[in-house]
Design a protein around this motif. Structure first.
Motif, short mmCIF file in Angstrom:
data_model
loop_
_atom_site.label_atom_id
_atom_site.label_comp_id
_atom_site.label_asym_id
_atom_site.label_seq_id
_atom_site.Cartn_x
_atom_site.Cartn_y
_atom_site.Cartn_z
N VAL A 15 131.01 1.49 -52.00
CA VAL A 15 129.98 1.69 -51.08
C VAL A 15 129.40 2.75 -50.31
CG1 VAL A 15 130.58 2.15 -48.30
CG2 VAL A 15 131.86 -0.62 -49.37
N THR A 16 130.25 4.61 -51.32
CA THR A 16 129.70 5.40 -51.62
C THR A 16 128.46 5.50 -52.59
OG1 THR A 16 131.90 5.98 -50.83
CG2 THR A 16 130.03 7.74 -51.67
N VAL A 17 128.81 4.60 -53.66
CA VAL A 17 127.98 5.09 -54.48
C VAL A 17 126.45 3.99 -53.79
CG1 VAL A 17 126.65 3.71 -56.56
CG2 VAL A 17 129.66 4.62 -56.81
N ALA A 18 126.68 2.71 -53.48
CA ALA A 18 125.43 2.44 -52.57
C ALA A 18 125.11 3.18 -51.74
CB ALA A 18 126.16 0.95 -51.85
N ALA A 19 125.66 3.75 -50.70
CA ALA A 19 125.33 4.48 -49.90
C ALA A 19 124.30 6.05 -50.78
CB ALA A 19 126.76 4.95 -48.30
N VAL A 20 124.42 6.28 -51.60
CA VAL A 20 123.95 7.43 -52.41
C VAL A 20 122.50 6.71 -52.87
CG1 VAL A 20 123.76 9.12 -53.66
CG2 VAL A 20 126.24 8.88 -52.25
N VAL A 21 123.13 5.70 -53.15
CA VAL A 21 121.73 5.41 -54.06
C VAL A 21 120.69 5.07 -52.23
CG1 VAL A 21 120.73 2.80 -55.33
CG2 VAL A 21 122.93 4.28 -55.50
N VAL A 22 120.78 4.41 -51.73
CA VAL A 22 119.80 4.10 -50.45
C VAL A 22 119.43 5.39 -49.69
CG1 VAL A 22 119.97 2.64 -48.43
CG2 VAL A 22 121.24 1.87 -49.86
N ALA A 23 119.94 6.26 -49.89
CA ALA A 23 119.45 7.70 -49.40
C ALA A 23 118.82 8.33 -50.15
CB ALA A 23 120.63 8.59 -49.10
N LEU A 24 119.10 8.17 -51.59
CA LEU A 24 118.57 8.69 -52.65
C LEU A 24 117.20 8.24 -52.98
CD1 LEU A 24 121.02 9.75 -55.44
CD2 LEU A 24 119.21 11.38 -54.01
N LEU A 25 117.18 6.92 -52.70
CA LEU A 25 115.83 6.25 -52.93
C LEU A 25 114.63 6.50 -51.65
CD1 LEU A 25 115.29 2.69 -52.96
CD2 LEU A 25 113.98 3.18 -51.52
N GLY A 26 115.51 7.00 -50.82
CA GLY A 26 114.90 6.86 -49.01
C GLY A 26 114.01 8.95 -49.43
N THR A 27 114.88 9.67 -50.06
CA THR A 27 114.06 10.89 -50.43
C THR A 27 113.06 10.98 -51.48
OG1 THR A 27 116.67 11.91 -51.63
CG2 THR A 27 116.13 12.27 -49.29
N GLY A 28 114.21 10.22 -52.06
CA GLY A 28 112.71 10.53 -53.38
C GLY A 28 111.18 9.67 -53.11
N TRP A 29 111.66 8.79 -52.23
CA TRP A 29 110.19 8.20 -51.29
C TRP A 29 109.67 8.91 -50.76
CZ3 TRP A 29 108.87 7.29 -46.45
CH2 TRP A 29 107.10 6.58 -46.36
N LEU A 30 110.30 9.81 -49.95
CA LEU A 30 109.16 11.28 -49.28
C LEU A 30 109.35 11.66 -49.30
CD1 LEU A 30 108.86 11.38 -46.38
CD2 LEU A 30 111.27 13.02 -45.89
N SER A 31 110.06 12.68 -50.92
CA SER A 31 109.70 13.85 -51.58
C SER A 31 107.64 12.93 -52.12
CB SER A 31 110.31 14.13 -52.42
OG SER A 31 110.64 13.55 -53.52
N ALA A 32 108.18 12.11 -53.04
CA ALA A 32 106.90 11.64 -53.67
C ALA A 32 105.39 11.36 -52.75
CB ALA A 32 106.95 10.22 -54.55
N ARG A 33 105.61 11.29 -51.43
CA ARG A 33 104.91 10.96 -50.31
C ARG A 33 104.04 12.65 -49.70
NH1 ARG A 33 102.38 6.87 -49.35
NH2 ARG A 33 101.21 7.33 -47.38
N LEU A 34 105.19 13.37 -49.92
CA LEU A 34 105.15 14.91 -49.20
C LEU A 34 103.65 15.59 -50.73
CD1 LEU A 34 108.24 15.84 -47.40
CD2 LEU A 34 105.66 14.93 -46.71
N GLY A 35 104.47 15.10 -51.71
CA GLY A 35 103.48 15.69 -53.16
C GLY A 35 102.17 15.42 -53.07
N SER A 36 102.44 13.82 -51.94
CA SER A 36 100.87 12.47 -53.35
C SER A 36 101.00 12.29 -54.30
CB SER A 36 99.65 13.51 -52.96
OG SER A 36 99.49 13.74 -51.09
N SER A 37 102.22 12.23 -54.79
CA SER A 37 102.42 11.58 -56.64
C SER A 37 103.16 10.12 -56.00
CB SER A 37 103.75 12.71 -56.76
OG SER A 37 104.84 12.45 -55.96
N SER A 38 103.42 9.53 -57.66
CA SER A 38 103.89 8.10 -57.63
C SER A 38 105.24 8.39 -57.22
CB SER A 38 103.11 7.79 -59.07
OG SER A 38 104.25 6.69 -59.15
N VAL A 39 105.52 7.53 -56.48
CA VAL A 39 107.26 7.38 -55.90
C VAL A 39 108.13 6.63 -57.03
CG1 VAL A 39 107.89 5.64 -53.88
CG2 VAL A 39 105.92 6.84 -53.59
#
Length: 241
Positions: free
Chosen positions: A187-211
């Motif tokens: 459960v922890t691994v799954a929650a972390v993967v989902v959270a990291l997906l979100g921060t990865g997406w957000l960082s890419a959007r802020l930097g105008s780079s590929s998601v």
């Protein structure tokens, strides 16, 4: 102007200084959240591999959260304070030069505009008008790349890092505590993967780079960290018992 060009100008290349400042602290916040997720996940996964005691996992997770959040805040404050000191020192030097050598500074500014492609006559006129309007602002922006009205803010950076790290750290900490012993790790691994997906997406959007690459890097790094700490926790727990 075509529609794609208009959209690029409006959304992909913001030139307003306040927008740039917001993006800077937003990127710092995303980095802090990402660090909180990964480091706390590594701690609680490692401890969960070594023991089933909820109180032990909670203590380790809270200690990691507090230490990490304070470390991020202090690190950001020190780093940004150093940058702020440098900015203020450079601005003080520019003020002295404008006071003591106004003609030379005007010629220097005009030459910089000419080097950018303006004719000498237009460069001189632009330099004269901008100097009359705001001499320090014109020289600081052109020579130093600094906006005197938008200097870096150490406390803002420290606060953003502290809060974002704490929020990120709560994801794996809560995940590992709210489920039964057998489901804690998956459960922890799954929650972390989902959270990291979100921060990865957000960082890419802020930097105008590929998601895609940003998300993959985030998830692979986080999973690797959890795998290493889980292995260490399992080994230590076996040896101690």
């Amino acid at each position: 102007m075509t529609e794609p060009t208009r959209l690029l100008d409006e959304h992909d290349e913001p030139h307003d200084e306040s927008v740039g400042a917001r993006l800077n602290w937003l990127r710092a916040a995303v980095l802090g959240a990402n660090d909180g997720i990964v480091s706390t996940a590594g701690i609680v996964i490692g401890v969960a591999a070594a023991t089933t005691e909820r109180s032990t996992i909670l203590t380790a997770g809270l200690a990691g959260l507090a230490a990490g959040a304070m470390s991020m805040a202090v690190g950001e404050y020190v780093s940004v304070s150093t940058q702020r000191d440098t900015e203020e020192s450079l601005l003080a030097k520019e003020r002295r030069e404008l006071r003591d050598e106004p003609e030379a500074e005007l010629e220097e500014l005009a030459q910089m505009y000419a080097d950018k492609g303006l004719s000498q006559e237009l460069a001189q006129e632009v330099a004269v008008q901008l100097t009359a309007h705001d001499a320090l602002g014109a020289h600081a922006e052109t020579e130093l790349g600094i906006d005197p009205n938008a200097l870096t803010k150490p406390m803002q950076a420290a606060y953003a890092s502290f809060v974002s790290f704490t929020v990120g750290a709560l994801v794996p900490l809560l995940a590992v505590l709210v489920v039964g012993v057998g489901a804690r790790v998956p459960v922890t691994v799954a929650a972390v993967v989902v959270a990291l997906l979100g921060t990865g997406w957000l960082s890419a959007r802020l930097g105008s780079s590929s998601v895609g690459p940003a998300v993959r890097r985030n998830i692979i790094g986080g999973v690797l960290a959890m795998a290493v700490t889980y292995a260490i926790g399992s080994l230590v727990g076996t040896q101690v018992s």
